[in-house]
Scaffold this active site. Structure first.
Site, PDB file in Angstrom:
ATOM      1  N   GLY A  40      76.523  15.997  48.090  1.00 17.76           N
ATOM      2  CA  GLY A  40      75.625  14.825  48.429  1.00 17.76           C
ATOM      3  C   GLY A  40      74.264  15.098  48.582  1.00 17.76           C
ATOM      4  CB  ILE A  69      77.517  23.227  52.807  1.00 19.76           C
ATOM      5  CG1 ILE A  69      78.566  23.966  52.974  1.00 19.76           C
ATOM      6  CG2 ILE A  69      76.548  23.964  51.697  1.00 19.76           C
ATOM      7  CD1 ILE A  69      79.705  23.926  51.968  1.00 19.76           C
ATOM      8  CE  LYS A 105      53.892  15.904  39.610  1.00 19.44           C
ATOM      9  NZ  LYS A 105      54.888  16.520  40.056  1.00 19.44           N
TER      10      LYS A 105
HETATM   11  C1  LIG Z   1      61.664  26.123  45.679  1.00 24.76           C
HETATM   12  C2  LIG Z   1      62.089  24.841  44.834  1.00 24.76           C
HETATM   13  C3  LIG Z   1      61.179  24.063  44.672  1.00 24.76           C
HETATM   14  C4  LIG Z   1      61.586  22.869  43.959  1.00 24.76           C
HETATM   15  N1  LIG Z   1      60.708  21.913  43.598  1.00 24.76           N
HETATM   16  C5  LIG Z   1      61.429  20.781  43.114  1.00 24.76           C
HETATM   17  C6  LIG Z   1      60.218  19.734  42.523  1.00 24.76           C
HETATM   18  O1  LIG Z   1      58.998  19.923  42.986  1.00 24.76           O
HETATM   19  N2  LIG Z   1      60.851  18.756  42.123  1.00 24.76           N
HETATM   20  C7  LIG Z   1      62.295  18.511  41.564  1.00 24.76           C
HETATM   21  O2  LIG Z   1      62.632  17.607  41.050  1.00 24.76           O
HETATM   22  N3  LIG Z   1      63.111  19.539  42.076  1.00 24.76           N
HETATM   23  C8  LIG Z   1      62.369  20.611  42.594  1.00 24.76           C
HETATM   24  N4  LIG Z   1      63.306  21.616  42.902  1.00 24.76           N
HETATM   25  C9  LIG Z   1      64.918  21.440  42.528  1.00 24.76           C
HETATM   26  C10 LIG Z   1      65.479  20.636  43.307  1.00 24.76           C
HETATM   27  O3  LIG Z   1      65.137  20.740  44.731  1.00 24.76           O
HETATM   28  C11 LIG Z   1      66.899  20.567  43.346  1.00 24.76           C
HETATM   29  O4  LIG Z   1      67.146  20.480  41.606  1.00 24.76           O
HETATM   30  C12 LIG Z   1      67.764  19.707  43.792  1.00 24.76           C
HETATM   31  O5  LIG Z   1      67.289  19.722  45.138  1.00 24.76           O
HETATM   32  C13 LIG Z   1      69.280  19.753  43.812  1.00 24.76           C
HETATM   33  O6  LIG Z   1      69.970  19.085  44.250  1.00 24.76           O
HETATM   34  P1  LIG Z   1      71.591  19.152  44.237  1.00 24.76           P
HETATM   35  O7  LIG Z   1      71.988  17.821  44.766  1.00 24.76           O
HETATM   36  O8  LIG Z   1      71.897  19.726  42.831  1.00 24.76           O
HETATM   37  O9  LIG Z   1      71.915  20.485  45.213  1.00 24.76           O
HETATM   38  P2  LIG Z   1      71.863  20.506  46.670  1.00 24.76           P
HETATM   39  O10 LIG Z   1      70.465  19.799  47.386  1.00 24.76           O
HETATM   40  O11 LIG Z   1      72.118  21.981  46.974  1.00 24.76           O
HETATM   41  O12 LIG Z   1      72.978  19.664  47.322  1.00 24.76           O
HETATM   42  C14 LIG Z   1      74.372  20.293  47.093  1.00 24.76           C
HETATM   43  C15 LIG Z   1      75.167  19.316  47.852  1.00 24.76           C
HETATM   44  O13 LIG Z   1      76.539  19.946  47.602  1.00 24.76           O
HETATM   45  C16 LIG Z   1      77.272  19.927  49.017  1.00 24.76           C
HETATM   46  N5  LIG Z   1      78.438  20.926  48.735  1.00 24.76           N
HETATM   47  C17 LIG Z   1      78.239  22.158  48.400  1.00 24.76           C
HETATM   48  N6  LIG Z   1      79.662  22.673  48.455  1.00 24.76           N
HETATM   49  C18 LIG Z   1      80.396  21.879  49.059  1.00 24.76           C
HETATM   50  C19 LIG Z   1      81.842  21.791  49.411  1.00 24.76           C
HETATM   51  N7  LIG Z   1      82.482  23.003  49.071  1.00 24.76           N
HETATM   52  N8  LIG Z   1      82.466  20.643  49.796  1.00 24.76           N
HETATM   53  C20 LIG Z   1      81.624  19.415  49.757  1.00 24.76           C
HETATM   54  N9  LIG Z   1      80.227  19.378  49.561  1.00 24.76           N
HETATM   55  C21 LIG Z   1      79.721  20.718  49.168  1.00 24.76           C
HETATM   56  C22 LIG Z   1      76.290  20.319  50.062  1.00 24.76           C
HETATM   57  O14 LIG Z   1      76.593  19.668  51.238  1.00 24.76           O
HETATM   58  C23 LIG Z   1      75.100  19.260  49.405  1.00 24.76           C
HETATM   59  O15 LIG Z   1      75.346  17.825  49.880  1.00 24.76           O
HETATM   60  C24 LIG Z   1      63.152  22.696  43.436  1.00 24.76           C
HETATM   61  C25 LIG Z   1      63.894  23.777  43.754  1.00 24.76           C
HETATM   62  C26 LIG Z   1      63.552  24.876  44.491  1.00 24.76           C
HETATM   63  C27 LIG Z   1      64.644  25.975  44.749  1.00 24.76           C
END
Ligand SMILES: Cc1cc2nc3c(=O)[nH]c(=O)nc-3n(C[C@H](O)[C@H](O)[C@H](O)COP(=O)(O)OP(=O)(O)OC[C@H]3O[C@@H](n4cnc5c(N)ncnc54)[C@H](O)[C@@H]3O)c2cc1C
Length: 350
Positions: A40, A69, A105
């Protein structure tokens, strides 16, 4: 939104088991295809919202989000892709920007990336329809420069958004303006996640706040169900892995290989330190080169996002934090920093 074919070859066979309907029965209701999204964060809720908007009559979407998490929570600057995402959903800037403390932006400014050239900064403005002629001139000059000619190749001298950024102006045009101006946003990613979540739930997405603990496979290796806390067994026909770096389904369960880009993209860690909002909000992200990486500055309405992306091969976390604090003039401040590590690369198959 143009119609898109559902990603199922067959008629619905399973239903999604939910907390309120542990039997998984669809008593009385027409059977729907079932999609289960695990995660999420931004990826999970964006996926849920797009799919719900497109297919809500034919699919039941469940989203499993662990309350234990956390999310990464540092994605605060977008390219114009995010504008296209909102346009596709019919969501106007006025509906979400204020709620997410977002700003416009139009460009990214790189400071101190070209030492010894006399160029203190250059920009990457987003290319717009208005740039059709000058964009070509830019590419021609780049070609000529590679042949050894001393011609200008600074993108902001050729592209409209470069001038908007220099003037500190936003890209909003009057009604019936005949060209499309491309732009992205800066936003609070936690608030954007909340906004997307509310929209998705309003479109019928079932939110399951629980942690997935086990994955059950069909004999042919496809995922059959995921088992969460309290023995909640969630069945589905299509599973989408949005668990971020954990890659619980793709890598841990299905063994999809991860191609690391470490040999070329050295930075694998970041330290994050927010500061108060700038008095004048620039319509650009600023990226300043530091000793072993670069620092971002992202202007939001209520605060400024700052961070330093660096390589652990060359700098310790403590040294990175000290360097970022010095860069921000915060050596004596007690604002807490947050440290992150990144797997830089891509999975071979989605
Ligand atoms: C330093 C840094 C700077 C960044 N800057 C930018 C930016 O400027 N612009 C941009 O677009 N992107 C940026 N990014 C990338 C962006 O932050 C990520 O791509 C994005 O936040 C990833 O989102 P996600 O939903 O994939 O993962 P996450 O935010 O990690 O979410 C993972 C989800 O999975 C859930 N989860 C995990 N394991 C389980 C489980 N076993 N059971 C149930 N739920 C689980 C967690 O609870 C969470 O809800 C940056 C990343 C980094 C590291």
């Amino acid at each position: 939104m143009p119609s898109t074919t559902l990603p199922f070859a067959t008629t619905p066979t399973h239903s999604t088991t939910t907390a309120s309907d542990p039997s998984g029965s669809l008593s009385g209701a027409r059977a729907k295809h079932s999609i289960v999204i695990v995660g999420g964060g931004t990826a999970g809720w964006m996926t849920a919202l797009l799919m719900a908007q497109q297919w809500r009559e034919q699919v039941q979407i469940s989203l499993i989000e662990s309350p234990d998490i956390g999310i990464i929570g540092v994605g605060e600057g977008s390219t114009p892709s995010l504008k296209r995402f909102f346009s596709q959903l019919g969501i106007a800037d006025s509906e979400w920007m204020a709620r997410c403390n977002a700003t416009y932006k139009v460009s990214i400014r790189f400071r101190d990336w070209s030492p010894g050239t006399g160029i203190a900064s250059y920009s990457h403005p987003f290319i717009s329809q208005l740039d059709q002629v000058s964009e070509l001139a830019f590419y021609q000059n780049c070609f000529a420069r590679r042949q050894g000619l001393d011609v200008t190749t600074l993108p902001d001298k050729f592209l409209f958004n470069g001038y908007l950024a220099d003037a500190g102006l936003s890209p909003v045009t009057p009604p019936h303006f005949p060209f499309r101006i491309e732009y992205g946003y800066h936003f609070d990613s936690a608030l954007l996640g909340q906004f997307l979540k509310e929209r998705a739930i309003a479109l019928g997405v079932v939110h399951l706040p629980t942690t997935m603990q086990q994955v059950n496979l069909h004999p042919d290796g496809r995922i059959a169900s995921v088992v969460c806390q309290d023995a909640l067994d969630v069945h589905g026909e299509l599973f989408v892995d949005c668990t971020g770096f954990r890659a619980e389904l793709l890598q841990k369960t299905l063994g999809v290989k991860f191609d690391a880009f470490k040999a070329n993209l050295l930075n694998d860690a970041a330290v994050v330190l927010p500061t108060s909002a700038l008095s004048t909000l620039p319509p650009e992200t600023r990226a300043t080169a530091l000793s072993t990486g670069w620092a971002w500055q992202i202007p939001l309405q209520h605060r400024t996002g700052n961070g330093y992306v660096y390589s652990r091969d060359f700098l310790s976390a403590d040294a990175a934090e000290t360097e970022l604090r010095a860069h921000l003039g915060l050596l004596d401040s007690d604002i807490q920093a947050r440290h992150l590590q990144m797997n830089v690369g891509q999975v071979r198959q989605h």
